[in-house]
Scaffold this motif. Structure first.
Motif, PDB file in Angstrom:
ATOM      1  N   UNK A   1      41.555   7.452   8.420  1.00  0.00           N
ATOM      2  CA  UNK A   1      42.355   6.623   9.325  1.00  0.00           C
ATOM      3  C   UNK A   1      41.855   5.191   9.307  1.00  0.00           C
ATOM      4  N   UNK A   2      40.538   4.995   9.386  1.00  0.00           N
ATOM      5  CA  UNK A   2      39.999   3.634   9.372  1.00  0.00           C
ATOM      6  C   UNK A   2      40.331   2.936   8.060  1.00  0.00           C
ATOM      7  N   UNK A   3      40.274   3.681   6.973  1.00  0.00           N
ATOM      8  CA  UNK A   3      40.650   3.100   5.688  1.00  0.00           C
ATOM      9  C   UNK A   3      42.102   2.614   5.708  1.00  0.00           C
ATOM     10  N   UNK A   4      42.963   3.354   6.383  1.00  0.00           N
ATOM     11  CA  UNK A   4      44.390   3.022   6.408  1.00  0.00           C
ATOM     12  C   UNK A   4      44.775   2.033   7.501  1.00  0.00           C
ATOM     13  N   UNK A   5      43.852   1.663   8.383  1.00  0.00           N
ATOM     14  CA  UNK A   5      44.210   0.796   9.508  1.00  0.00           C
ATOM     15  C   UNK A   5      44.928  -0.490   9.101  1.00  0.00           C
ATOM     16  N   UNK A   6      44.561  -1.150   7.998  1.00  0.00           N
ATOM     17  CA  UNK A   6      45.305  -2.356   7.624  1.00  0.00           C
ATOM     18  C   UNK A   6      46.784  -2.098   7.341  1.00  0.00           C
ATOM     19  N   UNK A   7      47.141  -0.852   7.075  1.00  0.00           N
ATOM     20  CA  UNK A   7      48.531  -0.498   6.801  1.00  0.00           C
ATOM     21  C   UNK A   7      49.256   0.002   8.049  1.00  0.00           C
ATOM     22  N   UNK A   8      48.519   0.198   9.128  1.00  0.00           N
ATOM     23  CA  UNK A   8      49.063   0.753  10.363  1.00  0.00           C
ATOM     24  C   UNK A   8      49.183  -0.334  11.425  1.00  0.00           C
ATOM     25  N   UNK A   9      49.944  -0.049  12.470  1.00  0.00           N
ATOM     26  CA  UNK A   9      50.053  -0.981  13.584  1.00  0.00           C
ATOM     27  C   UNK A   9      48.941  -0.768  14.591  1.00  0.00           C
TER      28      UNK A   9
ATOM     29  N   UNK B   1      37.014   1.497  16.540  1.00  0.00           N
ATOM     30  CA  UNK B   1      36.071   0.381  16.514  1.00  0.00           C
ATOM     31  C   UNK B   1      35.000   0.645  17.566  1.00  0.00           C
ATOM     32  N   UNK B   2      34.018  -0.225  17.656  1.00  0.00           N
ATOM     33  CA  UNK B   2      32.956  -0.061  18.642  1.00  0.00           C
ATOM     34  C   UNK B   2      33.571  -0.019  20.048  1.00  0.00           C
ATOM     35  N   UNK B   3      33.023   0.801  20.958  1.00  0.00           N
ATOM     36  CA  UNK B   3      31.793   1.590  20.830  1.00  0.00           C
ATOM     37  C   UNK B   3      31.999   3.010  20.296  1.00  0.00           C
ATOM     38  N   UNK B   4      33.217   3.372  19.936  1.00  0.00           N
ATOM     39  CA  UNK B   4      33.480   4.766  19.571  1.00  0.00           C
ATOM     40  C   UNK B   4      33.277   5.039  18.087  1.00  0.00           C
ATOM     41  N   UNK B   5      33.475   4.044  17.250  1.00  0.00           N
ATOM     42  CA  UNK B   5      33.282   4.205  15.808  1.00  0.00           C
ATOM     43  C   UNK B   5      32.555   2.985  15.276  1.00  0.00           C
ATOM     44  N   UNK B   6      31.678   3.198  14.308  1.00  0.00           N
ATOM     45  CA  UNK B   6      30.901   2.096  13.750  1.00  0.00           C
ATOM     46  C   UNK B   6      31.227   1.859  12.279  1.00  0.00           C
ATOM     47  N   UNK B   7      32.441   2.245  11.871  1.00  0.00           N
ATOM     48  CA  UNK B   7      32.874   2.042  10.489  1.00  0.00           C
ATOM     49  C   UNK B   7      33.503   0.656  10.381  1.00  0.00           C
ATOM     50  N   UNK B   8      33.104  -0.155   9.414  1.00  0.00           N
ATOM     51  CA  UNK B   8      33.717  -1.483   9.264  1.00  0.00           C
ATOM     52  C   UNK B   8      35.227  -1.379   9.079  1.00  0.00           C
ATOM     53  N   UNK B   9      35.936  -2.372   9.562  1.00  0.00           N
ATOM     54  CA  UNK B   9      37.397  -2.384   9.476  1.00  0.00           C
ATOM     55  C   UNK B   9      37.857  -2.173   8.038  1.00  0.00           C
TER      56      UNK B   9
END
Length: 242
Positions: A94-102, A180-188
């Motif tokens: 999901x984080x990988x796809x965030x730039x393609x999502x709203x 995103x922080x504080x729930x996930x620490x994966x870069x955008x």
């Protein structure tokens, strides 16, 4: 977003040559059922993540498939296998796809059969008004998951700890802020291909009262084994969506 990157180990040998989301139920690929349901609700821009035999999925649907009801979709593919050599698990994908999502988006698994579920703008509007970070649809526990996953409070909050738990259907509404922080620490955009599960992120948000939920009691099957697939296809096909 339709999740379609899993290997489908429990579905072998069927998945040795066909990705699980393309296995057919009542004459259609499994993942086409939620795709058509999203289209019927007016959600025609989709992101599909792929890994195992992913070229078959993009080859089957392409970028602008026409669904059986005549609605055209626009699909972007997030090819985790090509980019990272393997699937990134649910949250990583999901984080990988965030730039393609709203900022707000649906997610459903491409290997879950819920022919009666309706993806509606009204549900999105309620979610937006709630201010929550996620809204989950839970189902009564199937035989293969008797202990369930999450509880449900009287006021409609999803609970990490509860005496009675239900099974997460995989269908949910999310805000990008959950990943995103504080729930996930994966870069955008997950440029490093971090693998991450969704459940720990959801549980952390639940403990801050940031996840709502409701119970869905329509037909629902996690098509996790060849036996479940066979049983579905042996049953009566679902009626056309109203």
């Amino acid at each position: 977003m339709i999740l379609a990157a899993g290997r489908g180990e429990r579905m072998r040998p069927l998945t040795d040559t066909t990705p699980k989301p393309l296995l057919e139920v009542h004459g259609k690929p499994l993942m086409q059922w939620p795709m058509e349901a999203m289209a019927a609700g007016g959600f025609t821009g989709l992101v599909v993540n792929t890994d195992w035999l992913g070229a078959q999925i993009s080859g089957r649907f392409g970028p602008t498939p026409l669904m059986d009801d005549g609605v055209a979709l626009s699909i972007s593919y997030s090819d985790e296998g090509r980019d990272f050599g393997g699937a990134l698990e649910t949250a990583g994908g999901i984080v990988r796809a965030l730039p393609l999502l709203g900022e707000v988006f649906w997610v459903a698994a491409g290997d879950v059969f819920a022919p009666g579920f309706r993806f509606t703008q009204a549900a999105v509007d309620r979610f937006l008004a709630s201010g929550k970070l996620a809204h989950l649809w839970l189902v009564p526990n199937p035989a293969h998951n008797p202990k369930g996953d999450f509880g449900l409070s009287p006021e409609g909050l999803a609970l990490d700890a509860a005496d009675e738990k239900f099974t997460f259907s995989t269908i949910g509404l999310y805000r990008a802020a959950l990943f995103a922080a504080p729930y996930a620490d994966i870069p955008a955009g997950n440029p490093g291909g971090v693998k991450a599960a969704l459940a720990p992120i959801l549980r952390a948000a639940m403990n801050n009262r940031q996840v709502s939920a409701e119970l869905y009691t329509g037909p629902w099957t996690d098509v996790g084994t060849p036996q479940r697939l066979q049983q579905l296809n042996a049953g009566t096909p679902p009626a056309a969506a109203a």
